[in-house]
Scaffold this active site. Structure first.
Site, PDB file in Angstrom:
ATOM      1  N   LYS A  54      30.744  44.142  40.665  1.00 27.94           N
ATOM      2  CA  LYS A  54      31.778  43.912  42.504  1.00 27.94           C
ATOM      3  C   LYS A  54      31.200  44.658  43.189  1.00 27.94           C
ATOM      4  CE  LYS A  54      36.315  43.448  39.629  1.00 27.94           C
ATOM      5  NZ  LYS A  54      37.278  43.601  39.049  1.00 27.94           N
ATOM      6  N   GLN A  98      40.417  49.122  39.722  1.00 26.47           N
ATOM      7  CA  GLN A  98      40.339  48.345  38.616  1.00 26.47           C
ATOM      8  C   GLN A  98      41.152  48.874  37.325  1.00 26.47           C
ATOM      9  OE1 GLN A  98      37.669  46.658  38.181  1.00 26.47           O
ATOM     10  NE2 GLN A  98      38.242  46.184  36.259  1.00 26.47           N
ATOM     11  N   ASP A 121      43.648  42.371  44.676  1.00 30.12           N
ATOM     12  CA  ASP A 121      43.821  41.204  43.569  1.00 30.12           C
ATOM     13  C   ASP A 121      45.012  40.301  43.542  1.00 30.12           C
ATOM     14  OD1 ASP A 121      42.026  41.487  41.557  1.00 30.12           O
ATOM     15  OD2 ASP A 121      42.759  43.692  40.771  1.00 30.12           O
TER      16      ASP A 121
END
Ligand code: NDP
Length: 292
Positions: A54, A98, A121
């Site tokens: 990422k 994460q 997200d």
């Protein structure tokens, strides 16, 4: 006839080019460089690889990447403090924590603390609710990737019978919501579904998001259907190594389906590309600019 293989790697590469062009425009026209903060707690090897990728792809797209690696013993309060700091930092337009988090941390409390405007997200209830009610939202990245890949095969998904196997908040439910917005007739199947093979056989568009290696067999698939396999499962090989397989038995399915995503190289690469796109979207909204 074997199925068309849907190339997620190439689609993701082209999406990343579009993102890089959008970032370049933001810089040249508005003097804004989007920033994405990624928080990793602990040493989970798969998560560490995702976070590294990422960060690299964020920088390649011309954005700023801020990585925060915290040790596994970090307390929930320390993590919430960091999220609050990132919420307040004007250089940070997107925040991603994460998952999975270590067991002593309440994941929903962490997600609830992220500013919904920076929740790239799309897991915050505000974004989930906005998606469910048809308002502009930051949408979970993997589901967006699934729909983009399905639309490579069918420019219009309207009226299609879509079956989503899996009902998680991060994949199954949001992908079902997106398909509903695309005017599909959507069935969501899960571990309590009766006669899953028969339900799958109804699908013109089958999305597998289960987390069980090769569970969906070739004879569960309607001939000519489009199959999007979200599953990423590592299984042992006879040589004592491991390999990645999806939730669909690819070798069987490829003989029946009209089009199918491979694993790896299907949905996987789309997730980060969609994350980068969400970061640009979030940056534009925070600055009062129209979406691209
Ligand atoms: P979850 O474990 O959160 O959810 C799995 C879902 O599958 C649940 O809804 C569960 O049903 C259902 N399920 C489990 N067993 C069965 C069964 N035997 N029959 C029918 N349904 C079943 O997984 P995620 O949604 O997080 O992930 C799904 C897969 O996608 C995993 O392989 C994961 O690695 C992969 N993934 C890939 C990503 C990518 O970037 N490509 C990103 C995210 C995930 P119930 O609710 O009833 O328990």
């Amino acid at each position: 006839m074997t199925a068309r293989i849907i190339d997620g790697k190439a689609t993701a590469a082209s999406l990343r080019e579009d993102v890089a062009a959008a970032v370049a425009r933001l810089k040249s026209e508005h003097g804004i460089t989007p920033g994405l903060a990624v928080v990793l707690v602990g040493e989970d090897p798969a998560s560490a690889v995702y976070v590294r990728n990422k960060g690299r792809q964020t920088v390649e797209a011309g954005m700023n990447s801020y990585e925060h690696k915290l040790d596994a013993g970090t307390s929930q309060d320390e993590l919430l403090d960091l999220v609050a700091k990132l919420n307040a930092d004007p250089a940070v337009n997107g925040i991603l924590v994460q998952l999975p988090l270590p067991g002593h941390i309440d994941t929903s409390a962490v997600i609830a603390t992220i500013d919904p405007a920076k929740d790239v997200d799309g897991f915050h209830v505000v974004n989930a609710g906005r998606l469910a009610t048809g308002l502009p939202a930051l949408v979970p990245c993997t589901p967006v990737g699934c729909v983009i890949l399905a639309r490579q095969v069918h420019s219009d998904l309207s009226g299609m019978e879509a079956v989503v196997v899996g009902r998680s908040n991060i994949v199954g439910k949001p992908v079902a919501q997106l398909l509903l917005n695309e005017n599909c007739t959507v069935t969501i199947a899960h571990s309590r579904t009766r006669d899953l093979p028969e339900v799958c056989r109804r699908a013109d568009l089958l999305i597998a998001a289960v987390g069980r290696p090769e569970m969906i067999r070739g004879d569960w698939i309607r001939p000519g259907a489009t199959v999007i396999d979200v599953g990423i499962n590592r299984i042992p090989t006879d040589e004592g190594k491991t390999r990645l397989v999806g939730d669909v038995a690819f070798d069987e399915a490829v003989e029946v389906a009209g089009a199918i995503t491979p694993v790896p190289g299907g949905v996987g690469p789309m997730t980060i590309a969609c994350l980068l796109r969400s970061t640009v979207e979030a940056t534009r909204r925070q600055n009062g600019l129209e979406p691209v």
